[in-house]
Motif scaffolding. Sequence first.
Motif, PDB file in Angstrom:
ATOM      1  N   TYR A  45      -3.308  70.959  41.198  1.00 50.35           N
ATOM      2  CA  TYR A  45      -2.706  70.636  39.924  1.00 50.35           C
ATOM      3  C   TYR A  45      -2.939  69.143  39.732  1.00 50.35           C
ATOM      4  CZ  TYR A  45       0.435  70.086  36.044  1.00 50.35           C
ATOM      5  OH  TYR A  45       0.941  69.801  34.799  1.00 50.35           O
ATOM      6  N   GLN A  48      -3.440  67.299  42.896  1.00 51.35           N
ATOM      7  CA  GLN A  48      -2.365  67.491  43.858  1.00 51.35           C
ATOM      8  C   GLN A  48      -2.468  68.912  44.397  1.00 51.35           C
ATOM      9  OE1 GLN A  48      -0.002  65.065  44.681  1.00 51.35           O
ATOM     10  NE2 GLN A  48      -1.411  63.822  43.509  1.00 51.35           N
ATOM     11  N   SER A  50      -1.392  72.388  45.502  1.00 50.81           N
ATOM     12  CA  SER A  50      -0.266  73.170  45.023  1.00 50.81           C
ATOM     13  C   SER A  50      -0.381  74.584  45.564  1.00 50.81           C
ATOM     14  CB  SER A  50      -0.293  73.178  43.489  1.00 50.81           C
ATOM     15  OG  SER A  50       0.724  73.981  42.977  1.00 50.81           O
ATOM     16  N   ARG A  70       5.584  71.675  43.961  1.00 52.59           N
ATOM     17  CA  ARG A  70       6.014  70.639  43.024  1.00 52.59           C
ATOM     18  C   ARG A  70       7.534  70.555  43.118  1.00 52.59           C
ATOM     19  NH1 ARG A  70       4.352  71.325  37.009  1.00 52.59           N
ATOM     20  NH2 ARG A  70       2.943  69.640  37.433  1.00 52.59           N
ATOM     21  N   ASN A  74       7.660  68.407  35.379  1.00 48.00           N
ATOM     22  CA  ASN A  74       6.927  67.198  34.956  1.00 48.00           C
ATOM     23  C   ASN A  74       7.794  66.184  34.243  1.00 48.00           C
ATOM     24  OD1 ASN A  74       4.356  67.031  35.841  1.00 48.00           O
ATOM     25  ND2 ASN A  74       3.400  67.648  33.922  1.00 48.00           N
ATOM     26  N   PHE A  90       3.005  66.201  45.655  1.00 45.23           N
ATOM     27  CA  PHE A  90       3.661  67.451  45.987  1.00 45.23           C
ATOM     28  C   PHE A  90       3.876  67.490  47.485  1.00 45.23           C
ATOM     29  CE2 PHE A  90       1.913  70.187  42.253  1.00 45.23           C
ATOM     30  CZ  PHE A  90       2.280  69.205  41.357  1.00 45.23           C
TER      31      PHE A  90
END
Length: 171
Positions: A45, A48, A50, A70, A74, A90
């Motif tokens: 993501y 990152q 995920s 996460r 956001n 994350f």
Amino acid sequence: AKGVAIVDGHKLGGMGTDCGCEALPHGYWIEKYRSGILKEQGKYYCNQKSGTWVYYHENGKIAKIENWKRPYPNILIDAIGDGRPSKRFFPMEGPYLEYYPNGQIRVDGNYKIVEQYSNTDTIFTVDPETYEEIPQIIEGKFWLPKSLKVGSWSNYSQKGELMSHEYYKIN
């Protein structure tokens, strides 16, 4: 050449996208050794890791399994109080496994995401000419997500013998 990876994945970037201006790995991602054997696979993501990631030895057997999560939506991580961008990585949460090239389990444990108090945090500003992210440490009072080992963690020899066992408790 040994160790050179072949990548199959997508990048996302541009104004108005979750990833910002720079095109970053986003979505399902596969890397292979030059031989064609899978090296790693998982989901990004905006660069990152995920979800579940699986890594492989060059012989094709699983080397490691990690789970990334996460910690917040956001809206809670994109900016700090004065509007400057903040960046949260994350952390790992859930089962963590490592294996020897012979397929024998090496490490077996679990991670949990917790918030830890910190007097510093890192924010990133973008250089308007190079578009490089510039990290800056700021002082304040922050509760930051972090991965901690939790519960039983075991380490094994290549022959499968238990070498060590520890129990981690979160206070």
